[in-house]
Write a protein that holds these residues in place. Structure first.
Motif, short mmCIF file in Angstrom:
data_model
loop_
_atom_site.label_atom_id
_atom_site.label_comp_id
_atom_site.label_asym_id
_atom_site.label_seq_id
_atom_site.Cartn_x
_atom_site.Cartn_y
_atom_site.Cartn_z
N PHE A 24 -12.13 -4.04 -9.38
CA PHE A 24 -11.26 -2.94 -9.79
C PHE A 24 -10.36 -3.31 -10.97
O PHE A 24 -9.77 -4.39 -10.98
N SER A 25 -10.26 -2.40 -11.91
CA SER A 25 -9.20 -2.53 -12.91
C SER A 25 -7.87 -2.25 -12.23
O SER A 25 -7.82 -1.72 -11.11
N VAL A 26 -6.78 -2.62 -12.88
CA VAL A 26 -5.47 -2.32 -12.31
C VAL A 26 -5.34 -0.82 -12.05
O VAL A 26 -4.84 -0.39 -11.00
N ALA A 27 -5.81 -0.01 -12.99
CA ALA A 27 -5.69 1.45 -12.84
C ALA A 27 -6.48 1.96 -11.64
O ALA A 27 -5.97 2.76 -10.84
N SER A 28 -7.73 1.50 -11.48
CA SER A 28 -8.53 1.99 -10.36
C SER A 28 -8.03 1.41 -9.04
O SER A 28 -8.11 2.06 -7.99
N PHE A 29 -7.50 0.20 -9.08
CA PHE A 29 -6.95 -0.45 -7.88
C PHE A 29 -5.75 0.34 -7.36
O PHE A 29 -5.67 0.68 -6.17
N THR A 30 -4.84 0.65 -8.25
CA THR A 30 -3.63 1.37 -7.84
C THR A 30 -3.93 2.84 -7.52
O THR A 30 -3.27 3.44 -6.67
N ALA A 31 -4.95 3.41 -8.16
CA ALA A 31 -5.31 4.80 -7.86
C ALA A 31 -5.81 4.96 -6.43
O ALA A 31 -5.73 6.05 -5.85
N PHE A 38 0.82 -1.21 0.00
CA PHE A 38 0.00 0.00 0.00
C PHE A 38 0.85 1.26 0.00
O PHE A 38 1.93 1.30 0.60
N ASP A 39 0.34 2.26 -0.69
CA ASP A 39 0.93 3.61 -0.68
C ASP A 39 0.10 4.44 0.31
O ASP A 39 -1.03 4.82 0.00
N SER A 40 0.64 4.67 1.49
CA SER A 40 -0.12 5.33 2.55
C SER A 40 -0.56 6.73 2.17
O SER A 40 -1.54 7.25 2.72
N ARG A 41 0.09 7.35 1.20
CA ARG A 41 -0.24 8.73 0.84
C ARG A 41 -1.59 8.84 0.13
O ARG A 41 -2.26 9.87 0.22
N LYS A 42 -1.98 7.79 -0.55
CA LYS A 42 -3.27 7.86 -1.27
C LYS A 42 -4.17 6.66 -0.97
O LYS A 42 -5.14 6.40 -1.70
N LEU A 43 -3.88 5.97 0.12
CA LEU A 43 -4.64 4.76 0.44
C LEU A 43 -6.07 5.08 0.83
O LEU A 43 -6.32 5.86 1.73
#
Length: 324
Positions: free
Chosen positions: A244-251, A225-230
């Motif tokens: 989720f698509s990969v894009a929406s998942f990572t976003a 996880f990226d805590s800055r945008k989690l």
């Protein structure tokens, strides 16, 4: 005996009418089913303060005895496993994982009379369960499937033994699953989920194909996880349904690496708790589940179950490959 239960006898008459079965046979058969208090107790919901623990759950299924039995099963049934993988696209290790988790390769298929278990859960499902009405209806449907099958095959409806939920044979198919998905994979003209490993292997593979198993697709990927945008609430909202698509998942703050970034289908964030951290437990484990992870949960609606199947299959495959 359920012969003294008016609602059971009304059900028997309705079943006979809808399925064109002998009414006297249905009433007499269902009437001889026994109420099993042990089954009611085993179906009670867990205590409200119960916290799942993946490591404890895993230890029940990933152990040296089960792995060794899995290696023997794979060696003894290599041709059937290879044919099932070719015909249905389901990897041998997933099939081996299922049969091992369910019954240790036929070692423990259950000691309850199937009809007794189904009748108990159809007419005496524990009222304390939050979905008691829905589950009772489900088990009435399973009685219908079971008695229809026994009538068609002209077999003794009291001979079949299974789990406390009425699941049958090496793969622990419920009667409806047996009727929909079981196949005569050994070609002897009948389906035997107790004594024919080939039929069991083919039936499990056919089940997964019916639930949209995608050949060649991984079951899950590592995730951090990226805590800055989690946005954990958003990631957890669909539960284990791949959404989720990969894009929406990572976003939303999930971090994927390598081949996971090229995944073309939907993903789900799968959480495996390890007890309550406030009471000595450890942090949860997370993975990105694919449509194939979700397909395994159609066999048993639990991410803990699905991961146990995956990991047992992998352990057996590794042990078989290494030959030790």
């Amino acid at each position: 005996m359920y012969a003294h239960r008016p609602e059971a006898m009304r059900f028997a008459d309705d079943l006979a009418s809808r399925r064109d079965l002998d009414p006297q046979w249905v009433r007499q058969t269902l009437g001889q089913a026994r109420h099993l208090p042990t089954v009611v107790r085993l179906m009670q919901p867990p205590a409200k303060n119960f916290t799942k623990n993946w490591r404890v759950y895993r230890s029940r299924f990933i152990d040296p005895v089960r792995i060794a039995a899995g290696v023997r099963f794979w060696q003894d049934n290599q041709a059937s496993l290879a044919r099932a993988e070719a015909d249905y696209g389901v990897p041998a290790e997933i099939i081996v994982g299922i049969i091992g988790v369910e019954t240790i390769y036929g070692r423990d298929t259950g000691k309850f009379r199937v009809l007794d278990a189904l009748a108990t859960l159809a007419f005496d499902f524990p009222a304390s369960h939050p979905r008691a009405s829905e589950r009772s209806e489900f088990f009435r449907g399973e009685i219908e499937q079971f008695l229809t099958l026994q009538s068609r095959l002209n077999t003794d409806p009291f001979a079949a033994l299974g789990s406390y939920a009425g699941a049958m044979g090496m793969p622990q198919f419920m009667p409806s699953s047996r009727n929909k998905y079981a196949v005569d994979f050994d070609g002897d003209g009948r389906i035997d989920l107790w004594n024919s490993p080939a039929d069991v292997i083919g039936s499990v593979a056919n089940y997964f194909k019916a639930f949209n198993w995608q050949p060649g697709m991984p079951t899950h990927y590592p995730v951090s996880f990226d805590s800055r945008k989690l946005d954990m609430d958003a990631l957890m909202a669909p539960d284990i349904l791949p959404t989720f698509s990969v894009a929406s998942f990572t976003a939303k703050g999930a971090v994927l690496e390598g081949t996971a970034l090229q995944h073309s289908g939907p993903l789900a964030l799968v959480e495996l708790l390890n007890g309550d951290p406030a009471n000595g437990g450890s942090a949860p484990i997370y993975v990105a589940g694919t449509e194939n992870f979700y397909a395994i949960t159609r066999y048993n609606w639990s991410s803990y179950y699905a991961m146990s199947v995956i990991e047992l299959g992998r352990e057996v495959a590794a042990k078989k490959k290494n030959g030790n």
